[in-house]
Write a protein that holds these residues in place. Structure first.
Motif, PDB file in Angstrom:
ATOM      1  N   VAL A 183      10.571  -2.934   1.333  1.00  0.00           N
ATOM      2  CA  VAL A 183       9.314  -3.189   2.039  1.00  0.00           C
ATOM      3  C   VAL A 183       8.804  -4.586   1.736  1.00  0.00           C
ATOM      4  N   LEU A 184       8.896  -4.989   0.474  1.00  0.00           N
ATOM      5  CA  LEU A 184       8.456  -6.333   0.096  1.00  0.00           C
ATOM      6  C   LEU A 184       9.253  -7.398   0.841  1.00  0.00           C
ATOM      7  N   GLN A 185      10.561  -7.227   0.911  1.00  0.00           N
ATOM      8  CA  GLN A 185      11.392  -8.217   1.586  1.00  0.00           C
ATOM      9  C   GLN A 185      11.053  -8.306   3.070  1.00  0.00           C
ATOM     10  N   VAL A 186      10.778  -7.172   3.689  1.00  0.00           N
ATOM     11  CA  VAL A 186      10.381  -7.177   5.102  1.00  0.00           C
ATOM     12  C   VAL A 186       9.070  -7.922   5.279  1.00  0.00           C
ATOM     13  N   ARG A 187       8.131  -7.679   4.383  1.00  0.00           N
ATOM     14  CA  ARG A 187       6.830  -8.358   4.490  1.00  0.00           C
ATOM     15  C   ARG A 187       6.970  -9.854   4.271  1.00  0.00           C
ATOM     16  N   MET A 188       7.786 -10.240   3.300  1.00  0.00           N
ATOM     17  CA  MET A 188       7.977 -11.666   3.011  1.00  0.00           C
ATOM     18  C   MET A 188       8.686 -12.366   4.167  1.00  0.00           C
ATOM     19  N   ALA A 189       9.649 -11.684   4.781  1.00  0.00           N
ATOM     20  CA  ALA A 189      10.346 -12.268   5.927  1.00  0.00           C
ATOM     21  C   ALA A 189       9.387 -12.463   7.094  1.00  0.00           C
ATOM     22  N   ALA A 190       8.516 -11.473   7.309  1.00  0.00           N
ATOM     23  CA  ALA A 190       7.541 -11.574   8.387  1.00  0.00           C
ATOM     24  C   ALA A 190       6.555 -12.709   8.124  1.00  0.00           C
TER      25      ALA A 190
ATOM     26  N   SER B  84       0.847  -1.195   0.000  1.00  0.00           N
ATOM     27  CA  SER B  84       0.000   0.000   0.000  1.00  0.00           C
ATOM     28  C   SER B  84       0.882   1.245   0.000  1.00  0.00           C
ATOM     29  N   VAL B  85       0.501   2.214  -0.817  1.00  0.00           N
ATOM     30  CA  VAL B  85       1.240   3.476  -0.884  1.00  0.00           C
ATOM     31  C   VAL B  85       0.242   4.621  -0.743  1.00  0.00           C
ATOM     32  N   ASP B  86       0.347   5.349   0.357  1.00  0.00           N
ATOM     33  CA  ASP B  86      -0.498   6.518   0.597  1.00  0.00           C
ATOM     34  C   ASP B  86       0.324   7.758   0.281  1.00  0.00           C
TER      35      ASP B  86
ATOM     36  N   THR C 136      15.257   5.227  -6.357  1.00  0.00           N
ATOM     37  CA  THR C 136      15.038   5.284  -4.909  1.00  0.00           C
ATOM     38  C   THR C 136      13.693   4.674  -4.549  1.00  0.00           C
ATOM     39  N   PHE C 137      12.657   5.045  -5.300  1.00  0.00           N
ATOM     40  CA  PHE C 137      11.335   4.469  -5.045  1.00  0.00           C
ATOM     41  C   PHE C 137      11.345   2.955  -5.270  1.00  0.00           C
ATOM     42  N   ALA C 138      11.997   2.511  -6.342  1.00  0.00           N
ATOM     43  CA  ALA C 138      12.061   1.077  -6.633  1.00  0.00           C
ATOM     44  C   ALA C 138      12.771   0.327  -5.514  1.00  0.00           C
ATOM     45  N   ASP C 139      13.862   0.901  -5.013  1.00  0.00           N
ATOM     46  CA  ASP C 139      14.624   0.249  -3.949  1.00  0.00           C
ATOM     47  C   ASP C 139      13.825   0.150  -2.658  1.00  0.00           C
ATOM     48  N   VAL C 140      13.111   1.221  -2.312  1.00  0.00           N
ATOM     49  CA  VAL C 140      12.334   1.199  -1.071  1.00  0.00           C
ATOM     50  C   VAL C 140      11.169   0.218  -1.182  1.00  0.00           C
ATOM     51  N   LEU C 141      10.509   0.185  -2.332  1.00  0.00           N
ATOM     52  CA  LEU C 141       9.441  -0.799  -2.539  1.00  0.00           C
ATOM     53  C   LEU C 141       9.983  -2.217  -2.371  1.00  0.00           C
ATOM     54  N   GLU C 142      11.156  -2.462  -2.915  1.00  0.00           N
ATOM     55  CA  GLU C 142      11.778  -3.791  -2.792  1.00  0.00           C
ATOM     56  C   GLU C 142      12.086  -4.115  -1.337  1.00  0.00           C
TER      57      GLU C 142
ATOM     58  N   PHE D 197       4.584  13.446  -0.154  1.00  0.00           N
ATOM     59  CA  PHE D 197       5.057  12.590   0.920  1.00  0.00           C
ATOM     60  C   PHE D 197       4.410  11.227   0.729  1.00  0.00           C
ATOM     61  N   PHE D 198       5.238  10.193   0.707  1.00  0.00           N
ATOM     62  CA  PHE D 198       4.785   8.841   0.415  1.00  0.00           C
ATOM     63  C   PHE D 198       4.911   7.989   1.682  1.00  0.00           C
ATOM     64  N   VAL D 199       3.852   7.275   2.023  1.00  0.00           N
ATOM     65  CA  VAL D 199       3.881   6.362   3.162  1.00  0.00           C
ATOM     66  C   VAL D 199       3.612   4.954   2.648  1.00  0.00           C
ATOM     67  N   LEU D 200       4.589   4.066   2.811  1.00  0.00           N
ATOM     68  CA  LEU D 200       4.482   2.703   2.321  1.00  0.00           C
ATOM     69  C   LEU D 200       4.116   1.769   3.466  1.00  0.00           C
ATOM     70  N   ASP D 201       3.072   1.002   3.261  1.00  0.00           N
ATOM     71  CA  ASP D 201       2.592   0.039   4.260  1.00  0.00           C
ATOM     72  C   ASP D 201       2.326   0.678   5.608  1.00  0.00           C
ATOM     73  N   GLY D 202       1.993   1.966   5.603  1.00  0.00           N
ATOM     74  CA  GLY D 202       1.650   2.657   6.833  1.00  0.00           C
ATOM     75  C   GLY D 202       2.803   2.854   7.789  1.00  0.00           C
ATOM     76  N   ALA D 203       4.041   2.568   7.333  1.00  0.00           N
ATOM     77  CA  ALA D 203       5.167   2.594   8.260  1.00  0.00           C
ATOM     78  C   ALA D 203       6.430   3.233   7.722  1.00  0.00           C
ATOM     79  N   TYR D 204       6.577   3.305   6.409  1.00  0.00           N
ATOM     80  CA  TYR D 204       7.825   3.785   5.824  1.00  0.00           C
ATOM     81  C   TYR D 204       7.555   5.064   5.033  1.00  0.00           C
ATOM     82  N   GLY D 205       8.187   6.164   5.428  1.00  0.00           N
ATOM     83  CA  GLY D 205       7.927   7.448   4.794  1.00  0.00           C
ATOM     84  C   GLY D 205       9.040   7.870   3.850  1.00  0.00           C
TER      85      GLY D 205
END
Length: 250
Positions: A217-224, A9-11, A209-215, A192-200
């Motif tokens: 976030v995905l890795q954190v979610r997959m690890a969890a 999610s990207v707000d 930069t956007f591609a790297d941060v999305l990646e 201002f972009f907020v990814l998954d409600g936690a990463y600004g």
């Protein structure tokens, strides 16, 4: 309903009258496409939120963009001209043809209300693009209700219902709620972009930069998700073992 592991999610807090927001939109889109192309079963869910850079601006501002910035920011006109030229150059680098000479500076609260209407009808992203283009490229007016109704109709909104809703002001509380949340996040400028409600991410960053941060976030979610699956499997094994012991002792 829980999101799939691959859906991020990207707000995005943004203002239609913000030149960096349109530039940031293009850079984010480029970064998102790079991220999506890097693997299967990936998705990004985008939602725009209201932010007013100059809420005291009249609907029909008397003067051009040079006048507005000179008065609003107290900058010399020569400095404003140089700044706008630089922004126009950067916009061109991402395929946007800014024309500050015919821009109609205006109050954007009704445009934000229209974006909330569009969100309810599933066309918010299309409308955001249309309003940005109207404001920065075409010299359109995005502050008057009659103009906004026409832009809404272009993306499929019913003109009669849209006009009635805008005139009623019933969407204003939703605009204010977005602004309250922005304050809670500590957002003082846009985009201002907020990814998954936690990463600004603040500002019109580069696509990579956007591609790297999305990646990331995905890795954190997959690890969890993997950790949760392992815990569930361990719990299931423990329950199976306990049931076997119970049978053996019976």
């Amino acid at each position: 309903m829980a999101q799939a592991v691959g859906t991020i999610s990207v707000d995005i807090w943004s203002d239609i009258a913000c030149p960096w927001c349109y530039i940031g939109k293009r850079k984010f889109e480029a970064g998102m496409q790079k991220y999506l192309a890097a693997g299967d079963d990936r998705a990004v869910a985008i939602e725009y939120h209201s932010f007013e850079l100059a809420p005291d601006t009249p609907v029909d501002f008397e003067g051009d963009e040079l006048d507005f910035l000179s008065r609003h920011k107290g900058m010399p006109r020569e400095q404003v001209q140089e700044m706008l030229a630089r922004v126009t150059e950067i916009a061109a680098s991402v395929g946007l043809d800014y024309d500050f000479g015919k821009l109609h500076h205006t109050n954007t609260v009704k445009a934000h209300e229209l974006l909330h209407i569009a969100k309810d009808h599933g066309v918010q992203l299309e409308l955001m693009e249309r309003l940005f283009k109207a404001y920065f490229v075409e010299g359109g007016h995005v502050g008057r209700i009659e103009d906004l109704v026409a832009y809404g109709a272009e993306v499929g909104l019913d003109p009669v219902a849209t006009e009635a809703t805008l005139r009623s002001g019933e969407m204003t509380p939703r605009v204010r709620e977005d602004q309250t949340i922005a304050g809670q996040y500590g957002i003082q400028g846009v985009p201002f972009f907020v990814l998954d409600g936690a990463y600004g991410i603040s500002g019109a960053q580069e696509a990579d930069t956007f591609a790297d941060v999305l990646e990331q976030v995905l890795q954190v979610r997959m690890a969890a998700a993997a950790e949760l699956a392992a815990e569930n499997a361990e719990g299931a094994e423990g329950a199976e073992g306990a049931a076997t012991d119970d049978k053996a002792g019976a």
